[in-house]
Each structure stands twice: as C-alpha cells, then as structure tokens.
Motif scaffolding. Structure first.
Motif: not given
Length: 177
Positions: A45-51, A150-151, A163-166
């Motif tokens: 689980a987490g928060k990501t940002i989309i490239e 992590s991707n 996505e990249t995990l923030l």
C-alpha cells in the motif's frame, strides 16, 4: 493505591515510558519477524506519482493511493486491488498543488499472481470509474518490491500508468528476516 500515585518523580515516569516503548518495539519486531505470512504472495500500500501525469499537452500531475494483496488458496489465488487517482483542479497557479479531483478509481479482484524475483504481476477484473470506466474490466498490476522509489505499472482499459512509489511499501513473497 493507584489513585494516590503522584507524578513527583519525573525520572521514574520517563524510565517507565522508555521501557514500554522499548518493549513494545521489541514485541512488534519479534511478532513481525516470527509471525507466519500464511499464504501471502504479495501485499502493499502507498502513495504513488504517475510518470508524465495526464500526458501531453498539459502534463498535469496525478497521484494515486494504491493497495493490494494476493494469497494462495487451495487451487488458486485470491486477493484485492484498489487504486484511487487524484489530480489538481487546475493545471497551474493557486490550487495546482492540491490533489482533490478524482480522475479514476479501480476496485478489483485478483485472480492470478506471478512472482518473478522481486516483482509480482497481478491480474484480475475490476469496476472502474473515471478514466476507463466499466465493470468486469481486466487489469494487470506489476509491482517491484520495496519502499519509496519502487516502481509499479497498472494496465487496464487500454491505458498504461507507470507509477513510482512515494510513500509505503510493496512486499513480495514470504520474507525471511
């Protein structure tokens, strides 16, 4: 009696608090390292940002909150996948840094899980609102084990999101710490 206890000796109170923290941390660490993960294949689980955010021409940033789990069962795999994508209400200026507009929501059932080293690929079907809206929409979610940095890749409804995990953690397979 406890009712007559006065906190006049702060050193004692601090020592008790420190012992509780140390003991709680030790018990928590022991429990995590010694508790069986059961039939867990992957979870996270987490928060990501989309490239690239929304892509050209605006490149409005998009953040997601993602959660998933997959377990092996008698003769199969069971699990769930959730992903909420949010964007700012405006592309620039005041409000462009607040992520309050729902772009997409994916809530699905995991049907397969394949582990390849430090990566898991989950497949299943989902109900999607926003981009790619529909029911029983096939999805594939690939996640690399780890914490921030992590991707992950979500593919569904003809869309692909890198996505990249923030914040958060992706765990793959049974851990032996």
């Amino acid at each position: 009696m406890l009712m007559n206890f006065h906190l006049s000796n702060r050193w004692t109170l601090h020592a008790i608090a420190a012992l509780l923290v140390i003991n709680g941390g030790s018990v928590g660490s022991w429990a995590e390292s010694h508790s069986p993960l059961g039939n867990s294949i992957a979870r996270g689980a987490g928060k990501t940002i989309i490239e690239g955010g929304t892509g050209a021409p605006g490149f409005v940033p998009v953040v997601t909150t993602v959660a998933f789990h997959a377990e092996s069962t008698d003769g199969g795999v069971t699990g769930a996948f959730e992903c909420l994508a949010l964007a700012p209400p405006v592309a620039s200026g005041t409000g462009s840094g607040t992520f309050t507009v729902k772009v997409m929501y994916v809530t699905g059932t995991v049907k397969t899980a394949v582990v390849n080293g430090d990566t898991v690929t989950l497949t299943g079907t989902a109900t999607i609102t926003g981009l790619g809206a529909g029911t029983n929409v096939p999805f594939t979610f690939e996640a690399r084990e780890g914490g921030p940095g992590s991707n992950a890749i979500l593919m569904t409804a003809g869309l692909k999101f890198n996505e990249t995990l923030l914040e958060g953690q992706f765990l793959i397979g049974k851990r032996k710490d």
